[in-house]
Each structure stands twice: as C-alpha cells, then as structure tokens.
Design a protein around this motif. Structure first.
Motif, PDB file in Angstrom:
ATOM      1  N   PHE A 138      35.374   1.636 -26.384  1.00 31.39           N
ATOM      2  CA  PHE A 138      34.778   0.915 -27.503  1.00 31.39           C
ATOM      3  C   PHE A 138      35.859   0.441 -28.471  1.00 31.39           C
ATOM      4  CE2 PHE A 138      34.713   5.421 -28.740  1.00 31.39           C
ATOM      5  CZ  PHE A 138      35.255   5.390 -30.024  1.00 31.39           C
ATOM      6  N   ASN A 139      35.500  -0.564 -29.268  1.00 35.34           N
ATOM      7  CA  ASN A 139      36.376  -1.141 -30.275  1.00 35.34           C
ATOM      8  C   ASN A 139      36.133  -0.404 -31.587  1.00 35.34           C
ATOM      9  OD1 ASN A 139      37.637  -2.709 -32.229  1.00 35.34           O
ATOM     10  ND2 ASN A 139      36.964  -4.678 -31.377  1.00 35.34           N
ATOM     11  N   TYR A 140      37.108   0.397 -31.995  1.00 41.11           N
ATOM     12  CA  TYR A 140      36.905   1.229 -33.197  1.00 41.11           C
ATOM     13  C   TYR A 140      36.810   0.386 -34.470  1.00 41.11           C
ATOM     14  CZ  TYR A 140      41.847   0.660 -34.440  1.00 41.11           C
ATOM     15  OH  TYR A 140      43.058   0.134 -34.795  1.00 41.11           O
ATOM     16  N   LYS A 141      37.274  -0.878 -34.396  1.00 43.39           N
ATOM     17  CA  LYS A 141      37.226  -1.734 -35.588  1.00 43.39           C
ATOM     18  C   LYS A 141      35.841  -2.341 -35.822  1.00 43.39           C
ATOM     19  CE  LYS A 141      42.114  -3.062 -35.650  1.00 43.39           C
ATOM     20  NZ  LYS A 141      43.082  -4.155 -35.455  1.00 43.39           N
ATOM     21  N   THR A 142      35.026  -2.406 -34.763  1.00 43.82           N
ATOM     22  CA  THR A 142      33.729  -3.089 -34.895  1.00 43.82           C
ATOM     23  C   THR A 142      32.525  -2.156 -34.810  1.00 43.82           C
ATOM     24  OG1 THR A 142      33.750  -3.617 -32.525  1.00 43.82           O
ATOM     25  CG2 THR A 142      34.618  -5.300 -34.032  1.00 43.82           C
ATOM     26  N   VAL A 143      32.727  -0.895 -34.400  1.00 45.36           N
ATOM     27  CA  VAL A 143      31.572   0.021 -34.365  1.00 45.36           C
ATOM     28  C   VAL A 143      31.138   0.329 -35.802  1.00 45.36           C
ATOM     29  CG1 VAL A 143      32.120   1.061 -32.132  1.00 45.36           C
ATOM     30  CG2 VAL A 143      33.074   2.083 -34.210  1.00 45.36           C
ATOM     31  N   THR A 144      29.844   0.490 -35.993  1.00 48.17           N
ATOM     32  CA  THR A 144      29.357   0.775 -37.360  1.00 48.17           C
ATOM     33  C   THR A 144      29.729   2.186 -37.793  1.00 48.17           C
ATOM     34  OG1 THR A 144      27.231   1.320 -36.352  1.00 48.17           O
ATOM     35  CG2 THR A 144      27.450  -0.878 -37.300  1.00 48.17           C
ATOM     36  N   SER A 145      29.816   3.104 -36.819  1.00 54.58           N
ATOM     37  CA  SER A 145      30.167   4.490 -37.134  1.00 54.58           C
ATOM     38  C   SER A 145      31.011   5.064 -36.003  1.00 54.58           C
ATOM     39  CB  SER A 145      28.899   5.329 -37.327  1.00 54.58           C
ATOM     40  OG  SER A 145      29.186   6.702 -37.210  1.00 54.58           O
ATOM     41  N   LEU A 146      32.220   5.484 -36.321  1.00 52.80           N
ATOM     42  CA  LEU A 146      33.098   6.107 -35.325  1.00 52.80           C
ATOM     43  C   LEU A 146      32.462   7.396 -34.810  1.00 52.80           C
ATOM     44  CD1 LEU A 146      35.760   6.155 -33.801  1.00 52.80           C
ATOM     45  CD2 LEU A 146      36.835   7.164 -35.826  1.00 52.80           C
ATOM     46  N   ASP A 147      31.848   8.128 -35.708  1.00 48.50           N
ATOM     47  CA  ASP A 147      31.168   9.372 -35.358  1.00 48.50           C
ATOM     48  C   ASP A 147      30.104   9.122 -34.288  1.00 48.50           C
ATOM     49  OD1 ASP A 147      30.955  12.197 -36.006  1.00 48.50           O
ATOM     50  OD2 ASP A 147      28.992  11.726 -36.826  1.00 48.50           O
ATOM     51  N   GLU A 148      29.273   8.113 -34.517  1.00 51.88           N
ATOM     52  CA  GLU A 148      28.201   7.781 -33.562  1.00 51.88           C
ATOM     53  C   GLU A 148      28.772   7.271 -32.242  1.00 51.88           C
ATOM     54  OE1 GLU A 148      25.467   5.050 -35.391  1.00 51.88           O
ATOM     55  OE2 GLU A 148      25.039   6.437 -37.048  1.00 51.88           O
ATOM     56  N   ALA A 149      29.827   6.454 -32.327  1.00 50.07           N
ATOM     57  CA  ALA A 149      30.432   5.898 -31.107  1.00 50.07           C
ATOM     58  C   ALA A 149      31.000   7.002 -30.220  1.00 50.07           C
ATOM     59  CB  ALA A 149      31.524   4.902 -31.476  1.00 50.07           C
ATOM     60  N   LEU A 150      31.643   7.985 -30.830  1.00 50.79           N
ATOM     61  CA  LEU A 150      32.195   9.107 -30.059  1.00 50.79           C
ATOM     62  C   LEU A 150      31.084   9.936 -29.430  1.00 50.79           C
ATOM     63  CD1 LEU A 150      35.055  10.195 -32.495  1.00 50.79           C
ATOM     64  CD2 LEU A 150      35.366   9.298 -30.183  1.00 50.79           C
ATOM     65  N   HIS A 151      30.000  10.135 -30.166  1.00 51.07           N
ATOM     66  CA  HIS A 151      28.870  10.908 -29.641  1.00 51.07           C
ATOM     67  C   HIS A 151      28.188  10.164 -28.497  1.00 51.07           C
ATOM     68  CE1 HIS A 151      25.481  13.617 -29.437  1.00 51.07           C
ATOM     69  NE2 HIS A 151      24.660  12.575 -29.540  1.00 51.07           N
ATOM     70  N   LYS A 152      27.998   8.872 -28.672  1.00 49.45           N
ATOM     71  CA  LYS A 152      27.330   8.065 -27.639  1.00 49.45           C
ATOM     72  C   LYS A 152      28.147   8.031 -26.346  1.00 49.45           C
ATOM     73  CE  LYS A 152      25.605   3.394 -26.770  1.00 49.45           C
ATOM     74  NZ  LYS A 152      25.728   1.978 -27.175  1.00 49.45           N
ATOM     75  N   ALA A 153      29.476   7.932 -26.477  1.00 55.19           N
ATOM     76  CA  ALA A 153      30.347   7.848 -25.298  1.00 55.19           C
ATOM     77  C   ALA A 153      30.354   9.144 -24.500  1.00 55.19           C
ATOM     78  CB  ALA A 153      31.767   7.490 -25.722  1.00 55.19           C
ATOM     79  N   SER A 154      30.181  10.278 -25.183  1.00 53.49           N
ATOM     80  CA  SER A 154      30.130  11.575 -24.493  1.00 53.49           C
ATOM     81  C   SER A 154      29.299  12.545 -25.331  1.00 53.49           C
ATOM     82  CB  SER A 154      31.549  12.128 -24.270  1.00 53.49           C
ATOM     83  OG  SER A 154      31.480  13.373 -23.599  1.00 53.49           O
ATOM     84  N   PRO A 155      27.970  12.530 -25.154  1.00 57.29           N
ATOM     85  CA  PRO A 155      27.093  13.382 -25.971  1.00 57.29           C
ATOM     86  C   PRO A 155      27.454  14.871 -25.909  1.00 57.29           C
ATOM     87  CG  PRO A 155      25.819  11.770 -24.738  1.00 57.29           C
ATOM     88  CD  PRO A 155      27.212  11.679 -24.225  1.00 57.29           C
ATOM     89  N   ASP A 156      28.054  15.311 -24.784  1.00 57.83           N
ATOM     90  CA  ASP A 156      28.419  16.727 -24.629  1.00 57.83           C
ATOM     91  C   ASP A 156      29.751  17.070 -25.293  1.00 57.83           C
ATOM     92  OD1 ASP A 156      26.134  17.075 -23.148  1.00 57.83           O
ATOM     93  OD2 ASP A 156      27.134  16.739 -21.227  1.00 57.83           O
ATOM     94  N   GLY A 157      30.468  16.068 -25.787  1.00 63.52           N
ATOM     95  CA  GLY A 157      31.753  16.325 -26.422  1.00 63.52           C
ATOM     96  C   GLY A 157      32.928  16.135 -25.472  1.00 63.52           C
ATOM     97  N   TYR A 158      34.088  16.617 -25.889  1.00 65.76           N
ATOM     98  CA  TYR A 158      35.352  16.354 -25.183  1.00 65.76           C
ATOM     99  C   TYR A 158      36.123  17.654 -24.953  1.00 65.76           C
ATOM    100  CZ  TYR A 158      34.152  11.658 -26.666  1.00 65.76           C
ATOM    101  OH  TYR A 158      33.479  10.476 -26.868  1.00 65.76           O
ATOM    102  N   ASP A 159      36.635  17.791 -23.729  1.00 64.71           N
ATOM    103  CA  ASP A 159      37.478  18.950 -23.399  1.00 64.71           C
ATOM    104  C   ASP A 159      38.915  18.724 -23.857  1.00 64.71           C
ATOM    105  OD1 ASP A 159      35.591  20.567 -21.526  1.00 64.71           O
ATOM    106  OD2 ASP A 159      35.482  18.497 -20.784  1.00 64.71           O
ATOM    107  N   CYS A 160      39.387  17.483 -23.695  1.00 67.49           N
ATOM    108  CA  CYS A 160      40.766  17.135 -24.029  1.00 67.49           C
ATOM    109  C   CYS A 160      40.779  15.899 -24.919  1.00 67.49           C
ATOM    110  CB  CYS A 160      41.582  16.819 -22.769  1.00 67.49           C
ATOM    111  SG  CYS A 160      41.701  18.164 -21.589  1.00 67.49           S
ATOM    112  N   PHE A 161      41.642  15.895 -25.905  1.00 64.98           N
ATOM    113  CA  PHE A 161      41.817  14.749 -26.786  1.00 64.98           C
ATOM    114  C   PHE A 161      43.306  14.464 -26.869  1.00 64.98           C
ATOM    115  CE2 PHE A 161      41.856  13.568 -31.615  1.00 64.98           C
ATOM    116  CZ  PHE A 161      42.085  12.229 -31.311  1.00 64.98           C
TER     117      PHE A 161
END
Length: 329
Positions: A192-215
């Motif tokens: 996703f384009n972090y500059k155009t999403v309305t909420s970074l928080d929502e975009a991260l959740h939508k991309a992986s609702p279960d969260g992330y093992d590695c960042f």
C-alpha cells in the motif's frame, strides 16, 4: 598524470541536503608506485546511510563517502589485471589509486549479461543488508508474516523477495502508486501507499489482521511507532534505517515503545551489515544465484554523469528512486 574529479562536502547538511552543500574539485594523481593500481569509477552508489554518516564521520572539505564499481586502468600490482572490475569504498571520485587491499572483486561467476552496477545494489551491500537482517536479526521462519517499509528501495525490495523465497507472507509499503505496483509485480502479497491511505493503523491491520512476526524497519519515526502495535507476541524487529529522521533539524518526539515491547515480549535489534563482513562471500553467492535464476528481480534508477552526483543523492533521499539509485560516470 591523471586528473581526478571529486565531490567534497563543502558544508555540513542542515535539514535536507542542498546542491550548494557540495563542491566539485579536481585533484592531480601521482604516478603509480610498485604494488599500486589506478582505477576509474564506472558506477557510483548513493545511499541513505551517507546522510547520518557524513555528520558523524566527516569534516567540511572531505571527499564525500561512498562506494563504486571501478575498472583497473593501470596496474603495478601482480594480483590485479588491467580491465578487471572491483568494488571499492573510495568516495565520490572519478579516479583513484589503491594498494589493492581495500578492493573487493566481483564474484567469479558473475555473468557477462548482468549489469556490474548490481554490485552496488541487489548483489552488493544493500542486498547483503536484506540477507543478514532477515536471516540473522529477524530469524524469519516459513509461514510467518514479514512487514517491510521503504519496500521499493534498494534494501526493502530485496527483503520482500528473500522473505518470499523463505516461505513467508510479505507486506510492504512505499510512497507512490507506481512503487506499490512494482511491489506487486515482484511478488509482495500485500502493498500500500502510505502517503494516500487514510489511516496507517487501519492499512496495517487490513494487510495482515493477525499481525506481524517480523518487521524490517528502514524508516523509523511515526511508522515504526504505529507498526509496533501490530506485532505478534514474541515478534522480532530489525532496525536497519531511520530515513524519516535523517533530515530533521529538530529531533522528533517519541515514539514511546516500552509498553508494546513489554506486553508482546518483542525483540528489537539495530544492526549494521558490516557485522557479517566475514560472511560477505556467502551472501553475495546466494544473492547472485537467486538473481541469475530470476527468483530475485531488480530495478535500478540510473543517473548519467558524475557531475549529477549531488542531484542523484538528494533525489534518493526524497524517495524519487525505484530500486537502487546509482550514478553512471
């Protein structure tokens, strides 16, 4: 007598670098002594690390730090032949003299069809940063979910592809729709384009609702402070860069990461790729093999002309490059 052109740091950067912070000079090189080589730069690298390192390690008037692929044009060293290509860390120069100890040969299996500039990117320091950051710091495992920011850059684009080779789901973010399209093209599962999403928080959740093992964090700042809340329990964070903060005149406030670190029992580790200098050959062999096999794709942003080094550097810091930014002399 050879005249070398060099770019020097005229003035330490205040906020974002400007072309007036650099000065183009000429230096007369002496004749070679026994054991020495004369080299000419063919490709030069511009990288984010140059911004904070120049502040830490350089004085005004010093030649800008950096790496190049160079060709040997004269040799009084039996270990090197005229016409050979090497990687050197000799700064922003068109020509330079070396005793040979600081030079790294391109892998012997390098195909003629492959651009030698890749030795500054995918099959060079940025690729190795992705390789060791994922394997040794993140310790990714098949089936895990990996998040990477600045994902269309020299390091991030390799991180995503290596994570896919390792059997992971990969989520990436970048700063333009073209970059997002490129991430999908090279195999990212979500982007996703972090500059155009309305909420970074929502975009991260939508991309992986279960969260992330590695960042794999190249950006720091606000992105990191939000992303940390999306980590799974016992998640691992590799802190590779903080490009969102390099050009700040006033330090950013926060983020405050202790509570999610504690409750999720996270591990966060900063690293510099030179830690694995003794394993570079292993990493380069693996990266070259994957590139030749088509498992790792690459894109280069090539600026023509040594006189355009500052412009290429500033453009890279602004995120104008897709993939690795290099200058062709």
């Amino acid at each position: 007598m050879v005249t070398a052109k060099v770019w020097v740091l005229k003035k330490h950067f205040e906020g974002f670098p400007k072309t007036s912070d650099f000065d183009l000079k000429k230096i007369e090189l002496p004749n070679l002594k026994d054991g020495e080589l004369l080299l000419e730069s063919v490709f030069l690298s511009v990288d984010p690390y140059m911004r904070p390192y120049s502040q830490r390690d350089m004085k005004e008037g010093d030649i800008m730090i950096g790496t190049q692929v160079a060709r040997i044009v004269e040799s009084k060293n039996p270990a090197f032949t005229v016409g050979d290509f090497v990687v050197a860390r000799s700064g922003w120069r068109t020509h330079f003299i070396s005793g040979g100890k600081d030079l790294q040969r391109l892998p012997s299996s390098w195909p003629e069809s492959l651009p030698k500039s890749l030795a500054l990117g995918t099959v060079g320091m940025p690729g190795l940063t992705a390789y060791f950051g994922l394997l040794e710091v993140c310790k990714m495992k098949p089936g895990e979910t990996v998040l990477v920011n600045a994902a269309a850059g020299a390091v991030g684009s390799v991180v995503g592809q290596l994570a896919k080779i390792g059997g992971c789901k990969v989520v990436g973010c970048a700063g333009s729709d073209d970059k997002v399209a490129y991430l999908k093209e090279i195999g990212f599962d979500e982007a996703f384009n972090y500059k155009t999403v309305t909420s970074l928080d929502e975009a991260l959740h939508k991309a992986s609702p279960d969260g992330y093992d590695c960042f794999f964090d190249n950006v720091g700042g606000e992105f990191a402070s939000i992303a940390i809340n999306h980590m799974k329990k016992y998640g691992r964070i590799a802190v590779c860069g903080a490009i969102s903060q390099y050009n700040d005149s006033v330090p950013q406030k926060g983020p405050y990461i202790q509570i999610p670190m504690i409750f999720k029992e996270l591990r966060m580790e900063g690293f510099i790729v030179s830690r694995w200098n003794n394993r570079w050959e292993e990493g380069l062999r693996a990266l070259l093999k994957w590139v030749v096999e088509g498992k790792v794709k690459y894109h280069e942003q090539v600026t023509e002309g040594f006189e355009n080094m500052p412009m290429a550097f500033i453009g890279m810091l602004k995120g104008e490059n897709l993939g690795k930014a290099v200058v062709k002399v």
